[in-house]
Design an enzyme around this catalytic site. Structure first.
Site, PDB file in Angstrom:
ATOM      1  N   HIS A  40       0.835  -1.207   0.000  1.00 16.72           N
ATOM      2  CA  HIS A  40       0.000   0.000   0.000  1.00 16.72           C
ATOM      3  C   HIS A  40       0.867   1.255   0.000  1.00 16.72           C
ATOM      4  CE1 HIS A  40      -3.923  -1.977   1.689  1.00 16.72           C
ATOM      5  NE2 HIS A  40      -3.629  -2.348   0.458  1.00 16.72           N
TER       6      HIS A  40
ATOM      7  N   TYR B  15      -9.745   4.268   2.170  1.00 12.39           N
ATOM      8  CA  TYR B  15     -10.358   3.166   2.923  1.00 12.39           C
ATOM      9  C   TYR B  15     -11.882   3.266   3.030  1.00 12.39           C
ATOM     10  CZ  TYR B  15      -5.881   1.159   4.032  1.00 12.39           C
ATOM     11  OH  TYR B  15      -4.660   0.539   3.922  1.00 12.39           O
TER      12      TYR B  15
ATOM     13  N   GLU C  80       0.593   2.327   7.892  1.00 12.31           N
ATOM     14  CA  GLU C  80       1.059   3.006   6.683  1.00 12.31           C
ATOM     15  C   GLU C  80       1.546   4.421   6.993  1.00 12.31           C
ATOM     16  OE1 GLU C  80      -2.329   2.227   4.139  1.00 12.31           O
ATOM     17  OE2 GLU C  80      -1.921   0.080   4.342  1.00 12.31           O
TER      18      GLU C  80
ATOM     19  N   TYR D  44      11.604  -4.422  -3.303  1.00  6.37           N
ATOM     20  CA  TYR D  44      11.257  -4.070  -4.685  1.00  6.37           C
ATOM     21  C   TYR D  44      10.988  -2.567  -4.826  1.00  6.37           C
ATOM     22  CZ  TYR D  44       6.630  -4.413  -2.505  1.00  6.37           C
ATOM     23  OH  TYR D  44       5.561  -4.262  -1.658  1.00  6.37           O
TER      24      TYR D  44
ATOM     25  N   ARG E 190       3.649  -1.335 -11.510  1.00  4.16           N
ATOM     26  CA  ARG E 190       4.220  -2.682 -11.423  1.00  4.16           C
ATOM     27  C   ARG E 190       5.367  -2.667 -10.410  1.00  4.16           C
ATOM     28  NH1 ARG E 190       0.369  -3.258 -14.150  1.00  4.16           N
ATOM     29  NH2 ARG E 190       0.124  -4.354 -16.153  1.00  4.16           N
TER      30      ARG E 190
ATOM     31  N   TYR F 163       8.993  -4.223  -9.130  1.00  3.34           N
ATOM     32  CA  TYR F 163      10.176  -4.940  -9.634  1.00  3.34           C
ATOM     33  C   TYR F 163      11.206  -5.063  -8.515  1.00  3.34           C
ATOM     34  CZ  TYR F 163       8.090  -4.706 -14.194  1.00  3.34           C
ATOM     35  OH  TYR F 163       7.208  -4.879 -15.240  1.00  3.34           O
TER      36      TYR F 163
ATOM     37  N   GLY G  20      13.403 -19.001 -12.839  1.00  6.11           N
ATOM     38  CA  GLY G  20      13.181 -17.940 -13.830  1.00  6.11           C
ATOM     39  C   GLY G  20      13.554 -16.569 -13.304  1.00  6.11           C
TER      40      GLY G  20
ATOM     41  N   THR H 273      15.792 -12.395  -9.305  1.00  7.88           N
ATOM     42  CA  THR H 273      16.162 -10.998  -9.012  1.00  7.88           C
ATOM     43  C   THR H 273      16.377 -10.711  -7.522  1.00  7.88           C
ATOM     44  OG1 THR H 273      13.840 -10.378  -9.235  1.00  7.88           O
ATOM     45  CG2 THR H 273      15.249  -9.977 -11.139  1.00  7.88           C
ATOM     46  N   PRO H 274      15.416 -11.015  -6.631  1.00  9.89           N
ATOM     47  CA  PRO H 274      15.713 -10.718  -5.217  1.00  9.89           C
ATOM     48  C   PRO H 274      16.849 -11.582  -4.684  1.00  9.89           C
ATOM     49  CG  PRO H 274      13.605 -11.894  -5.413  1.00  9.89           C
ATOM     50  CD  PRO H 274      14.052 -11.561  -6.802  1.00  9.89           C
TER      51      PRO H 274
HETATM   52  P1  FAD Z   1       0.692  -7.816 -17.654  1.00  5.43           P
HETATM   53  O1  FAD Z   1       0.153  -6.935 -18.730  1.00  5.43           O
HETATM   54  O2  FAD Z   1       0.473  -7.430 -16.258  1.00  5.43           O
HETATM   55  O3  FAD Z   1       0.373  -9.301 -17.923  1.00  5.43           O
HETATM   56  C1  FAD Z   1       0.793 -10.312 -17.006  1.00  5.43           C
HETATM   57  C2  FAD Z   1       0.717 -11.674 -17.681  1.00  5.43           C
HETATM   58  O4  FAD Z   1      -0.627 -11.975 -18.004  1.00  5.43           O
HETATM   59  C3  FAD Z   1       1.495 -11.715 -19.004  1.00  5.43           C
HETATM   60  O5  FAD Z   1       2.190 -12.946 -19.051  1.00  5.43           O
HETATM   61  C4  FAD Z   1       0.428 -11.654 -20.073  1.00  5.43           C
HETATM   62  O6  FAD Z   1       0.820 -12.348 -21.223  1.00  5.43           O
HETATM   63  C5  FAD Z   1      -0.738 -12.321 -19.380  1.00  5.43           C
HETATM   64  N1  FAD Z   1      -2.059 -11.798 -19.822  1.00  5.43           N
HETATM   65  C6  FAD Z   1      -2.359 -10.553 -20.222  1.00  5.43           C
HETATM   66  N2  FAD Z   1      -3.685 -10.438 -20.490  1.00  5.43           N
HETATM   67  C7  FAD Z   1      -4.216 -11.658 -20.248  1.00  5.43           C
HETATM   68  C8  FAD Z   1      -5.526 -12.201 -20.327  1.00  5.43           C
HETATM   69  N3  FAD Z   1      -6.558 -11.446 -20.721  1.00  5.43           N
HETATM   70  N4  FAD Z   1      -5.706 -13.506 -19.999  1.00  5.43           N
HETATM   71  C9  FAD Z   1      -4.675 -14.265 -19.583  1.00  5.43           C
HETATM   72  N5  FAD Z   1      -3.415 -13.814 -19.486  1.00  5.43           N
HETATM   73  C10 FAD Z   1      -3.187 -12.531 -19.808  1.00  5.43           C
HETATM   74  N6  FAD Z   1       8.902  -9.099 -12.748  1.00  5.43           N
HETATM   75  C11 FAD Z   1      10.141  -9.114 -13.287  1.00  5.43           C
HETATM   76  O7  FAD Z   1      10.296  -9.273 -14.507  1.00  5.43           O
HETATM   77  N7  FAD Z   1      11.244  -8.908 -12.496  1.00  5.43           N
HETATM   78  C12 FAD Z   1      11.150  -8.724 -11.156  1.00  5.43           C
HETATM   79  O8  FAD Z   1      12.151  -8.570 -10.475  1.00  5.43           O
HETATM   80  C13 FAD Z   1       9.833  -8.695 -10.572  1.00  5.43           C
HETATM   81  N8  FAD Z   1       9.671  -8.479  -9.241  1.00  5.43           N
HETATM   82  C14 FAD Z   1       8.426  -8.467  -8.710  1.00  5.43           C
HETATM   83  C15 FAD Z   1       8.284  -8.246  -7.339  1.00  5.43           C
HETATM   84  C16 FAD Z   1       7.039  -8.230  -6.758  1.00  5.43           C
HETATM   85  C17 FAD Z   1       6.909  -8.007  -5.266  1.00  5.43           C
HETATM   86  C18 FAD Z   1       5.895  -8.415  -7.574  1.00  5.43           C
HETATM   87  C19 FAD Z   1       4.515  -8.390  -6.953  1.00  5.43           C
HETATM   88  C20 FAD Z   1       6.026  -8.618  -8.930  1.00  5.43           C
HETATM   89  C21 FAD Z   1       7.289  -8.652  -9.522  1.00  5.43           C
HETATM   90  N9  FAD Z   1       7.458  -8.845 -10.894  1.00  5.43           N
HETATM   91  C22 FAD Z   1       8.723  -8.882 -11.436  1.00  5.43           C
HETATM   92  C23 FAD Z   1       6.299  -8.970 -11.799  1.00  5.43           C
HETATM   93  C24 FAD Z   1       5.983  -7.595 -12.402  1.00  5.43           C
HETATM   94  O9  FAD Z   1       5.476  -6.738 -11.397  1.00  5.43           O
HETATM   95  C25 FAD Z   1       4.934  -7.669 -13.516  1.00  5.43           C
HETATM   96  O10 FAD Z   1       3.826  -8.385 -13.045  1.00  5.43           O
HETATM   97  C26 FAD Z   1       5.487  -8.317 -14.780  1.00  5.43           C
HETATM   98  O11 FAD Z   1       6.543  -7.536 -15.319  1.00  5.43           O
HETATM   99  C27 FAD Z   1       4.381  -8.431 -15.849  1.00  5.43           C
HETATM  100  O12 FAD Z   1       3.861  -7.160 -16.096  1.00  5.43           O
HETATM  101  P2  FAD Z   1       3.381  -6.778 -17.564  1.00  5.43           P
HETATM  102  O13 FAD Z   1       2.709  -5.450 -17.485  1.00  5.43           O
HETATM  103  O14 FAD Z   1       4.447  -6.970 -18.555  1.00  5.43           O
HETATM  104  O15 FAD Z   1       2.310  -7.890 -17.857  1.00  5.43           O
END
Ligand code: FAD
Length: 404
Positions: A85, A95, A137, A190, A206, A208, A275, A279-280
């Protein structure tokens, strides 16, 4: 303090919430975005479409209700959510609307079963929990604002370097545009990106994980390009970063957040990743090296093959240099060449028998991160091995959910 009658009512009706979780979650977000369309910028819209977020929300509501009389057990979850948050800039004023809409969704989905007494009890429980979050928070906003190099909201960073790490993972080295200090992260934390992408109807947020050791000069994130698969659209933000963001471009980030951090211990430490979950783990490994740790470190990474194996050479070099670091690789789809040159330690997925051959004999602290099915397997193996919950630390790269 909640009245005993309120607690009893909430606990007794929590299973009904769980049974209708998807419907309540979906209806909640529909109503919320009708009332406040601007909140679409704050919530991950892909997670809405795939249904992951509504389910996660309803799961959290059920968990809160079922444990309303022993919130201490939810402490780690509450801390994790409060950190998210803070990173998403959730404020006290959010809230009220969320609570009101949640009760409306429960009332609509449960119909006549949602008596005024039940709705009042859930309203009181929500209010009590909201107060806990608001207070936590507030402390977090204060801390991050007061820390040297800290900030609240979103701060501009320019991409100092963009470095491919594998066919699908690219690192971004980020330096503050204002040239001032940055707060060093704790290894495992992150950053949260607020991405305004041309042509997109919403701002996309997002998280990372930081992938290097803490320092005062730059942050590094390493992002996997989520390609289109099985007819689903490609990931929005990861493709934007890979395709459109170049050295010199400016991006907005919230200050480091997260509870998945190394605890100071003397015992051996095991870092297991699948995969991009590397990263962490990379941040933790580099930090242990930076601190000249005396702990025995076991670093295990699972990938399809060397094509998608990020930071391979760096880890190998650390394992060659330091006698207390062991590194192992599992490839699930190795090439013939990788087989011939024995470029991995295990072919296939991580399993209990193989892990047994590489894990330290003594008690150890375990940190793991990767796709959810991968983490479920690792968690089960560790549980069977007798590793207690407090030594099994993991991060889910998605909305709040459990692997238990
Ligand atoms: P999105 O647009 O969010 O899509 C996510 C997935 O869903 C994709 O594979 C896409 O193909 C699929 N998708 C899209 N639409 C649909 C649909 N309609 N039906 C089914 N599937 C669908 N990522 C990293 O690469 N590196 C990191 O170090 C990292 N650290 C993270 C740490 C934390 C604490 C968290 C919560 C997440 C982390 N992530 C990390 C993940 C990152 O935040 C994103 O979720 C990731 O990059 C995907 O985002 P995007 O916008 O590219 O995909």
């Amino acid at each position: 303090m909640l009245e005993p009658q309120t607690i009893e009512t909430v606990k007794a009706t929590a299973p009904a919430i769980q049974a209708n979780a998807a419907a309540i979650g979906n209806r909640f977000y529909e109503m919320l975005f009708e009332k406040a369309p601007e909140l679409r910028n704050m919530f991950n819209q892909t997670n809405q479409e795939t249904g992951v977020q509504p389910e996660a929300l309803a799961y959290s509501v059920y968990q809160a209700g079922a444990n309303i009389d022993r919130l201490e057990e939810l402490r780690p979850t509450i801390e994790r959510i409060a950190e998210k948050h803070r990173a998403l800039d959730v404020r006290p004023e959010h809230y009220g609307l969320v609570g009101e809409t949640l009760l409306e969704a429960v009332e609509e989905v449960l119909g006549d079963a949602a008596t005024p007494e039940i709705l009042d009890a859930w309203g009181e429980a929500y209010h009590a929990l909201a107060e806990i979050f608001i207070q936590k928070e507030a402390v977090k906003y204060e801390e991050v604002k007061a820390a040297r190099g800290g900030w609240t909201g979103y701060r501009p960073f320019y991409v100092a370097e963009k470095v491919p790490e594998s066919d699908v993972i690219t690192s971004f080295y980020l330096k503050p545009k204002d040239g001032k200090a940055i707060i060093p992260q704790q290894p495992g934390q992150y950053l949260t990106l607020q991405a305004d992408i041309e042509g997109e109807p919403y701002t996309h947020m997002r998280h990372y994980s930081l992938s290097d050791a803490p320092n005062e000069n730059y942050y590094r994130i390493s992002v996997k390009r989520e390609d289109s698969e099985n007819g689903n659209p490609a990931g929005i933000v990861s493709n934007y970063l890979h395709r459109d963001v170049n050295e010199g471009d400016v991006l907005l980030f919230a200050a480091p957040a997260g509870e998945f951090v190394i605890e100071t211990e003397e015992m051996p430490i095991v870092l297991i990743s699948g995969g991009v979950g590397v990263t962490p783990m990379m941040s933790m490994l580099n930090t242990l090296v930076q601190e000249d740790t005396k702990r025995n470190v076991t670093f295990i990474h699972a990938a399809d093959s060397s094509k998608v194996h990020a930071m391979k050479a760096h880890v190998e070099q650390l394992a060659d240099t330091y006698s207390n670091i062991e590194a192992y690789t599992c490839y699930s789809a190795p090439t013939e060449e990788e087989r011939t040159h024995k470029m991995f330690d295990k072919e296939g997925f991580i399993d209990a028998d193989w892990l047994e051959t590489v894990l330290p004999d003594e008690q150890a602290d375990f940190y793991f991160c990767g796709p959810i099915p991968f983490m479920k397997v690792v968690n089960e193996i560790l549980k069977d091995r007798g590793v207690p919950a407090e030594r099994r630390h993991y991060e889910v790269f998605g909305p709040e959910s459990t692997i238990e």
